[in-house]
Design an enzyme around this catalytic site. Structure first.
Site, PDB file in Angstrom:
ATOM      1  N   LYS A 116      47.543  38.302  36.922  1.00 37.65           N
ATOM      2  CA  LYS A 116      48.247  39.627  36.740  1.00 37.65           C
ATOM      3  C   LYS A 116      49.468  39.611  36.959  1.00 37.65           C
ATOM      4  O   LYS A 116      50.082  39.187  38.180  1.00 37.65           O
ATOM      5  CB  LYS A 116      47.444  40.584  37.545  1.00 37.65           C
TER       6      LYS A 116
ATOM      7  N   ARG B  18      35.965  42.318  37.902  1.00 38.37           N
ATOM      8  CA  ARG B  18      37.184  42.136  38.468  1.00 38.37           C
ATOM      9  C   ARG B  18      37.687  43.150  39.144  1.00 38.37           C
ATOM     10  O   ARG B  18      38.446  43.039  40.307  1.00 38.37           O
ATOM     11  CB  ARG B  18      38.327  41.602  37.410  1.00 38.37           C
TER      12      ARG B  18
ATOM     13  N   HIS C  64      47.593  51.492  47.216  1.00 37.58           N
ATOM     14  CA  HIS C  64      48.889  51.614  46.344  1.00 37.58           C
ATOM     15  C   HIS C  64      49.824  53.106  46.324  1.00 37.58           C
ATOM     16  O   HIS C  64      50.845  53.315  46.434  1.00 37.58           O
ATOM     17  CB  HIS C  64      48.599  51.496  44.828  1.00 37.58           C
TER      18      HIS C  64
ATOM     19  N   HIS D 200      42.696  49.251  47.389  1.00 35.47           N
ATOM     20  CA  HIS D 200      43.987  49.257  46.668  1.00 35.47           C
ATOM     21  C   HIS D 200      44.180  50.560  46.232  1.00 35.47           C
ATOM     22  O   HIS D 200      45.420  50.928  45.855  1.00 35.47           O
ATOM     23  CB  HIS D 200      44.045  48.110  45.648  1.00 35.47           C
TER      24      HIS D 200
ATOM     25  N   HIS E 154      52.320  45.522  52.032  1.00 34.04           N
ATOM     26  CA  HIS E 154      51.201  45.772  50.924  1.00 34.04           C
ATOM     27  C   HIS E 154      50.072  45.579  51.683  1.00 34.04           C
ATOM     28  O   HIS E 154      49.024  46.205  51.777  1.00 34.04           O
ATOM     29  CB  HIS E 154      51.203  44.428  49.746  1.00 34.04           C
TER      30      HIS E 154
ATOM     31  N   GLU F 171      44.680  40.633  52.861  1.00 36.95           N
ATOM     32  CA  GLU F 171      43.946  40.302  51.529  1.00 36.95           C
ATOM     33  C   GLU F 171      42.807  39.072  51.628  1.00 36.95           C
ATOM     34  O   GLU F 171      42.183  38.976  50.996  1.00 36.95           O
ATOM     35  CB  GLU F 171      44.773  39.736  50.617  1.00 36.95           C
TER      36      GLU F 171
ATOM     37  N   GLU G 289      39.882  42.270  33.487  1.00 34.61           N
ATOM     38  CA  GLU G 289      39.235  43.363  34.158  1.00 34.61           C
ATOM     39  C   GLU G 289      38.724  44.199  33.439  1.00 34.61           C
ATOM     40  O   GLU G 289      38.959  45.668  33.473  1.00 34.61           O
ATOM     41  CB  GLU G 289      40.401  44.245  34.920  1.00 34.61           C
TER      42      GLU G 289
ATOM     43  N   ASN H  50      39.906  45.259  43.885  1.00 34.89           N
ATOM     44  CA  ASN H  50      40.945  46.498  44.166  1.00 34.89           C
ATOM     45  C   ASN H  50      40.204  47.052  45.388  1.00 34.89           C
ATOM     46  O   ASN H  50      40.681  48.120  45.646  1.00 34.89           O
ATOM     47  CB  ASN H  50      41.134  47.257  43.087  1.00 34.89           C
TER      48      ASN H  50
ATOM     49  N   LYS I 245      38.523  34.377  44.685  1.00 40.79           N
ATOM     50  CA  LYS I 245      39.177  35.085  43.694  1.00 40.79           C
ATOM     51  C   LYS I 245      38.865  34.307  42.581  1.00 40.79           C
ATOM     52  O   LYS I 245      38.924  35.111  41.431  1.00 40.79           O
ATOM     53  CB  LYS I 245      40.675  35.298  44.148  1.00 40.79           C
TER      54      LYS I 245
ATOM     55  N   ARG J 127      58.184  36.274  23.863  1.00 41.46           N
ATOM     56  CA  ARG J 127      56.804  36.684  23.840  1.00 41.46           C
ATOM     57  C   ARG J 127      55.826  35.812  24.660  1.00 41.46           C
ATOM     58  O   ARG J 127      54.787  35.772  24.243  1.00 41.46           O
ATOM     59  CB  ARG J 127      56.522  36.781  22.289  1.00 41.46           C
TER      60      ARG J 127
END
Lengths: 367, 367
Positions: free
Chosen positions: B144, B242, B253, B249, B266, B186, B238, B246, B228, B123
């Site tokens: 993330k 935030r 994606h 993205h 990417h 990026e 987010e 993206n 960032k 956990r």
């Protein structure tokens, strides 16, 4: 309906307990603010689904929710990565988005698995617990969710608090007796852990509780939930006091792992584990009455207190070494100081644990 | 060595940036307070491991740490549940406990995968990012972590902040040029998103940055990380701002998913995605210069801005519908308002997106 509040700041949530609640799930989800545009995923199992799914699904439909359903085979073996992935597929193809929720309709297995899906889908969406067993009163409170790794139980998981728990006591009526007893083992554990008066009350009313007498079982479960809430709100992520909830679990988890998940039910395994903890406490010099009193209470509920001979010491020790409570080469046990009071004891030697396992097979304490 | 602080209350952590840092990882882990009794798990990949694993492992051994290593094949396809389970097995058999840490030595794939292991093992245990690519400057900041589902990228994950990021700029020297360009995409994105002066500076120094001139690349990466950090500390999970990270993205994606993970890197995919966002902004009535300026900056870094013909509109739209930014039946885009400024635009019609995809294949804007 009674409502307990779990106070965890911005992760606070209500636990609604009472009869006739499953047909109210739709209304309660509306009141909790879930948007109608986002589909809800109901996860249930092959035993609970046929009994209660319609009740929940139609209650949600009546309020205008769209639902997607995923049914897993009942049993601990379902808490696998395979089922985790399969439910994720259902969630994606069902169009769940970040405002969706996962509803776990079933016992602890469904709750743990669906909860880890909710914790991980899109990095976490809302989660609702709809426990249908006595045992699940425990796992549905506190936010611990997990799946099993073939090598160790609950090894892969998260802390993910539900938005709401809806506990319909009517659902307990269809439980097999063995399941009822297994669930009551966690109720007894809450008492043995922290509440001597509750233990006395439980022992006095054992017969009525096993028979699910409505007044008694409602009171027992509400009180047991309240005890857990009290511990969890002090230590949400188990940095300290929360560990006492693991009374009987260090050995209990090992028994489950070695026997194969499902051979002993969880409550049966922790019942033997609690007998073992009492033995270990006595071996370490505490009052012998701790053991005899513990055994007497467990037996009042028809719970097992003797470890079958076929369980190998080596395998149990090996399984304990994979347990989360095993740290830096030594094992931590929660040990009774008296009935209704425990302490966290770190650094217990393997040899002492081995001796207790041997004794536990005989079902008696020489100390 | 310079150190940026990510200020997130009790989840705050430092980002150390500079040359020659991998041989300092052992010392930094000691100073961060990791206990020697608990083994550390290093996750790396088949390209980075042979180059840098010895450096990290011996630095940890010198300080007295025990380490376990798990190496995955390099490439986006490794962000799978299969590898997730395999690393869990290594962690369990290696004896990792709750005080252990997972160290991600590699690019974004290693960081995302190892980070989700750290988030879920027992956990959640400690996590250290050791990025070795330009691109990973981005993914190693912000917490993330995720793995891919066959149907959608990063669909299964968590928010799990590292305890520390150690970014050795020397590791960039062995990067293939295409990887450098992908990573710079990026960096450019951070500028296009929020910092017009930085965009101007980047465009002026594009040649030196692509050549990894130490003064320039260090400054660019530190500034990009700082941008960032500024966004993430405002909105860790987010709920709002935030999402501007993206930019490029949503479409990027989808391009990765439809092309097969790894066809476009990417950064290449989000470069085309940023061109698409600019086109969409112009289509929705914003200044046409947004598109021409965006294209000019991306081309200065040799990044792609045209979508190959073979990408089907239907498949891209389908993939976007599985994206986390797709909610309640409509898609959200981050759209440029001008160079260095964006807004979050919800509820964009599918027909507009389809038109932009068609135009993106031609590599021009008619609007």
């Amino acid at each position: 309906m009674r409502t307990l509040k779990v106070d965890l700041g911005d992760r606070s949530y209500p636990i609604h307990i009472g009869p006739g609640l499953l047909p109210e799930v739709g209304r309660l989800c509306r009141e909790a603010g879930f948007p109608l545009q986002s589909p809800l995923l109901i996860v249930t199992d092959s035993e609970v689904g046929p009994l209660y799914l319609d009740r929940v699904a139609s209650s949600l439909a009546d309020e205008g929710f769209r639902t997607v359903v995923h049914t897993i085979p009942s049993g601990e073996a379902s808490k696998s990565l395979e089922n985790f992935e399969a439910i994720m597929t259902t969630a994606i193809t069902g169009g769940l988005d970040r405002s969706s929720a996962v509803l776990a309709l079933g016992g602890g297995v469904v709750g743990d698995l669906a909860g880890f899906v909710a914790a991980s889908y899109m990095r976490g969406i809302a989660f609702v617990q709809l426990p249908t067993t006595v045992l699940a009163h425990d796992s549905s409170v506190g936010g611990k969710v997990a799946i099993n790794h073939p090598l160790a139980k609950n090894m892969i998981g998260a802390f993910h608090q539900p938005k709401m728990v809806v506990y319909d006591l009517d659902a307990l009526k269809t439980l097999p007796k063995r399941q009822i007893l297994s669930g009551l083992a966690e109720v007894v554990k809450q008492g043995l852990m922290i509440d001597p008066e509750f233990v006395t009350w439980l022992e006095e009313h054992a017969e009525g509780l096993v028979a699910l007498r409505p007044d008694l079982i409602g009171e027992a479960l509400e009180h047991s939930c309240a005890i857990k809430v009290g511990v969890v709100t002090q230590d949400e992520r188990e940095f300290g006091i929360r560990a006492i909830l693991n009374l009987g679990h260090t050995l209990g988890h090992a028994i489950e792992a070695v026997g194969g998940y499902g051979t002993f039910l969880h409550g049966e395994a922790i019942s033997i584990g609690m007998a073992g903890s009492a033995l270990l406490a006595v071996k370490l010099g505490r009052d012998r009455a701790i053991y005899t009193d513990t055994i007497r209470v467990l037996k009042a509920f028809g719970l097992p207190t003797v470890l079958p001979d076929r369980y190998s010491e080596d395998e149990l020790i090996e399984a304990m070494m994979h347990d989360k409570k095993f740290k830096q080469g030594k094992v931590t046990f929660i040990l009774p100081e008296s009935i209704g009071s425990v302490s966290i004891v770190e650094g217990i030697e393997e040899s002492a644990v081995r001796e207790v396992i041997g004794q536990l097979k005989k079902g008696d304490s020489p100390w």
